[in-house]
Scaffold this motif. Structure first.
Motif, PDB file in Angstrom:
ATOM      1  N   ASP A   1     -25.545 -25.168  29.692  1.00 40.44           N
ATOM      2  CA  ASP A   1     -25.617 -26.353  28.828  1.00 40.44           C
ATOM      3  C   ASP A   1     -26.950 -26.377  28.108  1.00 40.44           C
ATOM      4  O   ASP A   1     -28.009 -26.293  28.748  1.00 40.44           O
TER       5      ASP A   1
ATOM      6  N   CYS B   1     -27.034 -31.299  18.154  1.00 39.62           N
ATOM      7  CA  CYS B   1     -25.736 -31.093  18.813  1.00 39.62           C
ATOM      8  C   CYS B   1     -25.945 -30.459  20.181  1.00 39.62           C
ATOM      9  O   CYS B   1     -26.699 -29.485  20.322  1.00 39.62           O
TER      10      CYS B   1
ATOM     11  N   ARG C   1     -20.600 -29.247  22.887  1.00 38.09           N
ATOM     12  CA  ARG C   1     -20.328 -30.076  24.074  1.00 38.09           C
ATOM     13  C   ARG C   1     -20.183 -31.523  23.637  1.00 38.09           C
ATOM     14  O   ARG C   1     -20.494 -31.868  22.492  1.00 38.09           O
ATOM     15  N   ASN C   2     -19.813 -32.355  24.578  1.00 37.39           N
ATOM     16  CA  ASN C   2     -19.593 -33.751  24.229  1.00 37.39           C
ATOM     17  C   ASN C   2     -20.902 -34.533  24.248  1.00 37.39           C
ATOM     18  O   ASN C   2     -21.120 -35.371  25.121  1.00 37.39           O
TER      19      ASN C   2
ATOM     20  N   ASN D   1     -22.723 -35.254  18.640  1.00 31.46           N
ATOM     21  CA  ASN D   1     -21.772 -34.282  18.058  1.00 31.46           C
ATOM     22  C   ASN D   1     -20.355 -34.348  18.622  1.00 31.46           C
ATOM     23  O   ASN D   1     -19.436 -33.817  18.015  1.00 31.46           O
ATOM     24  N   GLU D   2     -20.162 -34.962  19.781  1.00 31.13           N
ATOM     25  CA  GLU D   2     -18.806 -35.076  20.337  1.00 31.13           C
ATOM     26  C   GLU D   2     -18.012 -33.770  20.153  1.00 31.13           C
ATOM     27  O   GLU D   2     -16.958 -33.752  19.533  1.00 31.13           O
ATOM     28  N   ASN D   3     -18.575 -32.701  20.669  1.00 27.10           N
ATOM     29  CA  ASN D   3     -17.973 -31.350  20.700  1.00 27.10           C
ATOM     30  C   ASN D   3     -18.048 -30.583  19.377  1.00 27.10           C
ATOM     31  O   ASN D   3     -17.662 -29.427  19.318  1.00 27.10           O
ATOM     32  N   ARG D   4     -18.535 -31.225  18.315  1.00 22.46           N
ATOM     33  CA  ARG D   4     -18.547 -30.520  17.030  1.00 22.46           C
ATOM     34  C   ARG D   4     -19.778 -29.620  16.905  1.00 22.46           C
ATOM     35  O   ARG D   4     -20.828 -29.904  17.483  1.00 22.46           O
TER      36      ARG D   4
END
Ligand code: SF4
Length: 703
Positions: free
Chosen positions: A12, A22, A39-40, A44-47
């Motif tokens: 991570d 992000c 990652r969440n 970025n919520e995974n973006r």
């Protein structure tokens, strides 16, 4: 821990590029990064964008510096010598760490012996961690008794910070970019988030898609205008004219919030007087936006229940950059569009840790947490902690340092992870300054254009090889973790600073990066309740945080401002023209900036295979009508010239570039845009006018 059939390990971490911050998962196989996923994270919520996802293999590039280098005694410092990785041993020889550190410290000490603190300067890095920034400024201040320490914030948002500190008492954003989701109206001015903050752009576009009104203001067209209700392609350099006209409408049509102003804001009466002459009709020919549109935009921003402003370097990189931001602050303060969800002021920060490096005191006017070096009480706190008398005068800034070298002032520099030989304006001048130094220590991962001028080069760590915290544009403090080993004898940057400090006689003892973080936190109330342990547990914490068990405050200044009396201040502005306007000899306006695939001076992304394959060569963008009118062919080699220099590059047609303008990205070492740019500074933020100078263009075949 294994997430794919290919990776042996997944770590991570956080993206090393832009200020969006992000969070990433870095997949490693056989000691190399093979993949990066989003990652969440809260930003970025995974973006991820193309840089974050595909820009990782610079870490294992064969040109990484793996051994300390020392300049050969007979190698002249010629600013025009084109050093490459291949011919590096014509200029440098390999050395042991002991010899290199002794040589590095010896040259700095000698300059200090000759001139005291006035003979020394340091550039730290917005790409480094908070801990590295803190240690770097501590070394310069404690080791040499000078405040001549700065970094590339001076080249991006220094004017924003100057205006924000003056107006609302804080240089950071008042709301995260995710606040776009709560807004009814968004202004994006002088920023191109699709290129420079791509994941933040997705939040802005999503909000627009759901019905939030979007106003994009930019002298260059951009993709975000396709999503906008208003796209204002104003004339370059006329920001104050356009924004004061909007303020004029807010005042004359009484769209301001009287109650809010009475409770929280000073300076409104002076603003009323100043902007009286800035009617939309009077400003229409100046800024090129018709009066009715200016009125509609003013009404939309002021009367929406929740409006937020995002801006970038199109606003800040002018001799009137601070004035531009003063106008934006005035818009928010007169209308009370600040301190509530969906409102606020957000300068989109450029580098992954430019917010954190500034917070950590890597600037010449302030100690950590923006506390003035000129305040005796604050200075006493650091003198007690660091055991020496500290410099009571603010230090020189980036461009001022280059000027001072050539005025026989500063003799020695320590530069960590910055590349002023590409990023400073008027490169002929900047490179001459670097070559003039009696002693230059460069700490970096590649043989950058700045390292060409070094006496000692210390091989350092890439982001994916070290532990540290980074603070993104949203004030979110996040941990980056090592995913792969250091190459050869390269060392982590914080260790190099500590090793150098030891040779300068400083008795520093740190057990590791968390230890440095906790010391830094002791000087920074902004990090209260954000311990290392908490960061490890939560991964990302927004500052300020009221308590250990409460999330940080995303929206600031709902009740009062961090000023002496708790009130904000409007500073009215006048029109200040760009420093160098087009004329018969140089009839076009040159503007510079970044591109989606390349980041800043390109030291990392030009060495990332995928990114360089997409944008592999230097280009100048020009309006197709200008190309036709001036008889050029798209794709031909052209020479762009200003009063400071000349570069040759490929001509690209771009309808977004207005007629009469040229755009050159500054990431290409083959044709450095900053040979052309104007070093004239904004008087408050000391930021150069990268966004405007007079230029001409001709076929490269013409002599
Ligand atoms: Fe990295 Fe910025 Fe792209 Fe996110 S938006 S992946 S932080 S470069």
């Amino acid at each position: 821990k294994v997430r794919t059939v290919y990776a042996q390990e997944t770590i991570d971490s956080v993206c090393p590029f832009c200020g969006v911050g992000c969070l990433t998962s870095v997949s490693v196989k056989d000691g190399k990064i093979v993949k990066v996923d989003g990652r969440n994270g809260p930003a970025n919520e995974n973006r991820l964008c193309v840089k974050g996802r595909f820009g990782f293999d610079y870490v294992s590039n064969p040109e990484r510096l793996t051994v300390p280098l020392i300049r050969r005694a007979d190698a002249p410092k010629d600013p025009n010598f084109a050093l490459t990785f291949e011919n590096r041993f014509e200029v440098f020889r390999e050395a042991s760490w002991d010899e290199a550190l002794e040589r590095a410290a010896g040259g700095l000490k000698a300059a200090h012996d000759r001139k005291g603190g006035a003979g020394i300067a340091g550039f730290g890095s917005a790409k480094g961690s908070n801990e590295e920034a803190y240690l770097f400024q501590k070394l310069i201040r404690q080791g040499f008794g000078t405040n001549n320490v700065d970094h590339c914030t001076r080249l991006c948002h220094a004017s924003s910070v100057a205006a924000l500190m003056e107006g609302i008492g804080s240089g950071a954003v008042t709301a995260p970019f995710t606040a776009a989701e709560d807004a009814d109206c968004m202004i994006v001015i002088g920023a191109r988030p699709e290129q420079n903050h791509p994941v933040a752009a997705t939040y802005i576009k999503q909000a627009a898609k759901k019905g939030t009104k979007l106003i994009v203001m930019d002298p260059r067209g951009q993709g975000l205008m396709r999503h906008a209700d208003y796209g204002l392609k104003f004339k370059p350099g006329t920001d104050v004219a356009m924004l004061n006209a909007i303020l004029n409408v807010i005042v004359t049509e009484r769209l301001y919030d009287e109650q809010y102003i009475a409770a929280h804001v000073d300076g409104f009466e002076a603003l009323k007087v100043k902007i009286a002459a800035f009617t939309p009709e009077a400003m229409e020919p100046v800024c090129g936006i018709d009066a009715e549109t200016l009125r509609q935009v003013a009404r939309l921003y002021a009367t929406s229940a929740k409006s937020i402003i995002f801006w970038g370097m199109g606003v800040s990189q002018h001799v009137h950059g601070t004035d531009n931001v003063r106008c934006l602050i005035a818009m928010a303060l007169t209308t009370g569009q600040i301190g509530r969800p969906g409102t606020g002021l957000h300068p989109l920060r450029g580098q992954n840790n430019v917010q954190g490096a500034s917070d950590a005191g890597l600037i010449p006017m302030v100690f950590p947490d923006y506390r003035s070096v000129e305040n005796p009480d604050i200075r006493a706190e650091f003198e007690d902690a660091w055991g020496r008398t500290l410099d009571p005068v603010r230090g020189l800034t980036v461009v001022e340092i280059m000027n001072d070298i050539l005025a026989d002032g500063i003799e020695a520099m320590y530069i960590m992870g910055e590349n002023p030989a590409m990023s400073d304006p008027d490169q002929t001048h900047a490179r001459k300054a670097l070559a003039t130094l009696k002693h230059l220590v460069v700490q970096d991962i590649f043989l950058t254009e700045t390292a060409w001028h070094a006496d000692v080069i210390l091989p350092a760590s890439a982001h994916a090889e070290k532990l540290g915290t980074y603070t993104n544009t949203n004030r979110q403090v996040q941990i980056g973790r090592p995913a792969v080993s250091l190459p050869g004898e390269a060392r982590e940057d914080w260790r190099i600073i500590v090793d150098l400090a030891a040779r300068l006689g400083l008795a520093w003892a740190y057990d590791g990066v968390p230890d440095v973080y906790e010391e830094m936190r002791g000087h920074m109330t902004s990090l209260d309740n954000i311990s290392w342990e908490r960061l490890e547990n939560e991964g990302s914490v927004t500052y300020p945080a009221e308590a250990f068990d409460k999330p940080g405050s995303e929206i600031l200044f709902g009740q009062s401002f961090p000023t002496a009396d708790g009130r904000a201040r409007i500073v009215p502005t006048d029109l200040v023209p760009p420093d160098e306007v087009p004329d018969a000899d140089f009839p076009m306006v040159l503007t510079t900036g970044r591109m989606l695939e390349h980041w800043h001076t390109g030291a990392m992304t030009r060495r990332a295979t995928v990114l360089d394959a997409i944008e592999p060569e230097p280009v100048v963008s020009m309006n197709p009508h200008d190309i036709k009118r001036q008889g050029f062919d798209i794709g031909q080699q052209v020479t762009v010239e200003t009063r400071r220099g000349t570069i040759t590059l490929t001509l690209r047609a771009d309808r977004d570039v207005s007629e009469g303008m040229l755009f050159v990205p500054f990431c290409f070492f083959e044709a450095p845009a900053n040979f052309l740019t104007n070093p004239q500074l904004d008087p408050f933020g000391k930021i150069p006018e990268f966004k405007f100078c007079a230029a001409r263009i001709r076929s490269a075949e013409d002599r």
